[in-house]
Motif scaffolding. Structure first.
Motif, short mmCIF file in Angstrom:
data_model
loop_
_atom_site.label_atom_id
_atom_site.label_comp_id
_atom_site.label_asym_id
_atom_site.label_seq_id
_atom_site.Cartn_x
_atom_site.Cartn_y
_atom_site.Cartn_z
N GLY A 1 15.91 8.39 -1.43
CA GLY A 1 14.57 7.80 -1.33
C GLY A 1 13.84 8.24 -0.08
O GLY A 1 14.46 8.65 0.91
N PRO A 2 12.50 8.16 -0.11
CA PRO A 2 11.72 8.60 1.04
C PRO A 2 11.82 7.63 2.21
O PRO A 2 12.13 6.45 2.04
CB PRO A 2 10.30 8.65 0.48
N VAL A 3 11.54 8.14 3.39
CA VAL A 3 11.48 7.35 4.61
C VAL A 3 10.02 7.11 4.94
O VAL A 3 9.22 8.05 4.94
CB VAL A 3 12.18 8.08 5.78
N ASP A 4 9.65 5.86 5.18
CA ASP A 4 8.28 5.55 5.55
C ASP A 4 7.96 6.18 6.91
O ASP A 4 8.84 6.36 7.75
CB ASP A 4 8.10 4.03 5.61
N VAL A 5 6.68 6.51 7.13
CA VAL A 5 6.27 7.16 8.37
C VAL A 5 6.73 6.40 9.60
O VAL A 5 7.25 6.99 10.56
CB VAL A 5 4.73 7.35 8.41
N GLU A 6 6.59 5.08 9.59
CA GLU A 6 6.98 4.31 10.78
C GLU A 6 8.48 4.36 11.01
O GLU A 6 8.94 4.49 12.15
CB GLU A 6 6.50 2.85 10.64
N ASP A 7 9.27 4.29 9.94
CA ASP A 7 10.72 4.43 10.07
C ASP A 7 11.08 5.84 10.55
O ASP A 7 12.00 6.02 11.35
CB ASP A 7 11.42 4.15 8.74
N ALA A 8 10.36 6.83 10.03
CA ALA A 8 10.62 8.21 10.44
C ALA A 8 10.33 8.41 11.92
O ALA A 8 11.08 9.10 12.62
CB ALA A 8 9.77 9.17 9.61
N LEU B 1 0.59 29.67 11.19
CA LEU B 1 0.93 28.31 10.74
C LEU B 1 0.75 27.33 11.89
O LEU B 1 1.09 27.64 13.04
CB LEU B 1 2.38 28.26 10.24
N PRO B 2 0.25 26.11 11.61
CA PRO B 2 0.17 25.09 12.66
C PRO B 2 1.55 24.78 13.21
O PRO B 2 2.50 24.62 12.45
CB PRO B 2 -0.41 23.87 11.93
N THR B 3 1.66 24.74 14.53
CA THR B 3 2.95 24.55 15.19
C THR B 3 2.84 23.40 16.17
O THR B 3 1.88 23.31 16.94
CB THR B 3 3.36 25.84 15.92
N TRP B 4 3.85 22.51 16.14
CA TRP B 4 3.84 21.31 16.97
C TRP B 4 5.17 21.13 17.68
O TRP B 4 6.22 21.23 17.03
CB TRP B 4 3.59 20.06 16.11
N PRO B 5 5.16 20.87 18.97
CA PRO B 5 6.39 20.41 19.59
C PRO B 5 6.86 19.14 18.90
O PRO B 5 6.04 18.33 18.43
CB PRO B 5 5.99 20.13 21.05
N VAL B 6 8.16 18.96 18.78
CA VAL B 6 8.73 17.82 18.06
C VAL B 6 8.15 16.50 18.55
O VAL B 6 7.80 15.62 17.75
CB VAL B 6 10.27 17.81 18.18
N SER B 7 8.00 16.34 19.86
CA SER B 7 7.49 15.07 20.40
C SER B 7 6.03 14.84 20.02
O SER B 7 5.63 13.71 19.71
CB SER B 7 7.63 15.03 21.93
N ASP B 8 5.23 15.89 19.99
CA ASP B 8 3.82 15.75 19.59
C ASP B 8 3.72 15.42 18.10
O ASP B 8 2.87 14.63 17.68
CB ASP B 8 3.04 17.03 19.88
N ALA B 9 4.58 16.04 17.30
CA ALA B 9 4.57 15.78 15.85
C ALA B 9 4.92 14.34 15.55
O ALA B 9 4.36 13.74 14.62
CB ALA B 9 5.54 16.72 15.14
N ARG B 10 5.80 13.76 16.34
CA ARG B 10 6.17 12.35 16.15
C ARG B 10 4.95 11.47 16.30
O ARG B 10 4.72 10.56 15.50
CB ARG B 10 7.25 11.94 17.15
N ALA B 11 4.16 11.71 17.33
CA ALA B 11 2.97 10.89 17.58
C ALA B 11 1.92 11.06 16.49
O ALA B 11 1.18 10.13 16.18
CB ALA B 11 2.39 11.24 18.95
#
Length: 203
Positions: free
Chosen positions: A19-26, A68-78
């Motif tokens: 099952g999918p993970v909700d954005v907030e849980d992710a 391709l759009p590229t994001w540091p992991v920490s920025d992608a989380r926000a």
């Protein structure tokens, strides 16, 4: 998540990857999920139950480009909710995630995974070439279809597509891949389905 709330076309993915993970849980598990993706795990992420994206290893990105759009992991989380929305709306089908400027995972449109062969069933193009096999790339332009004088459809339209066919040194087809991009066709290279031979009639 109740299976009835899963879009019909994505149900095979839920059965395959969970099952999918909700954005907030992710967001709360972001580092764990990205690390798992880097190791090969696919996680489905949903926003408001109807916007979907798949967090995947880079090996599942068919076309890798510096554009391709590229994001540091920490920025992608926000920005995760926004990125899932962009992927869902197909504004940007791939969002690359990096650690120390190195691509480690990506968010992609989950729809492309539905009929893509499983990694264990694929034959990587680079490995085929290294083993001395030949890969032929083909573009099939399709056709627009045709309507008769009475307005009835006489001939259904056929969509264009790319195909990749791998041959051994005896010119036997050993792998086939089809996709809407050249990269997708190469990524889908897998042994062709076995042809079931009819029983031979007695002599």
């Amino acid at each position: 998540m109740d299976n009835t709330t899963v879009p019909f076309g994505l149900r095979p993915l839920v059965e395959r990857h969970g099952g999918p993970v909700d954005v907030e849980d992710a967001r709360a598990r972001w580092s764990e999920l990205v690390t798992a993706a880097e190791a090969g795990t696919i996680t489905l992420i949903t926003r408001d139950r109807y916007q979907w994206a798949a967090l995947v290893p880079m090996s599942e990105v068919a076309e890798i480009s510096p554009n391709l759009p590229t994001w540091p992991v920490s920025d992608a989380r926000a920005k995760l909710g926004h990125l899932v929305g962009e992927v869902h709306l197909l504004d940007t089908r791939v969002q690359v995630l990096t650690r120390h400027r190195r691509p480690v995972a990506a968010l992609i449109d989950p729809g492309v995974l539905v009929d893509r062969p499983e990694p264990a069933d694929r034959l990587p193009a680079d490995a085929l070439l290294r083993d001395g096999h030949r890969i032929e790339l083909v573009f099939e332009p399709g056709q627009p279809g045709r309507v008769g004088p009475d307005g009835e459809v006489v001939e259904e339209p056929e969509e264009w597509f790319y195909a990749a066919n791998a041959y051994d040194n005896r010119d036997t087809v050993i792998a086939v891949g089809v996709g809407d991009t050249l990269g997708e066709a190469l990524l889908r290279l897998a042994p062709p389905p076995a042809v079931e031979l009819a029983d031979s009639p007695p002599f």
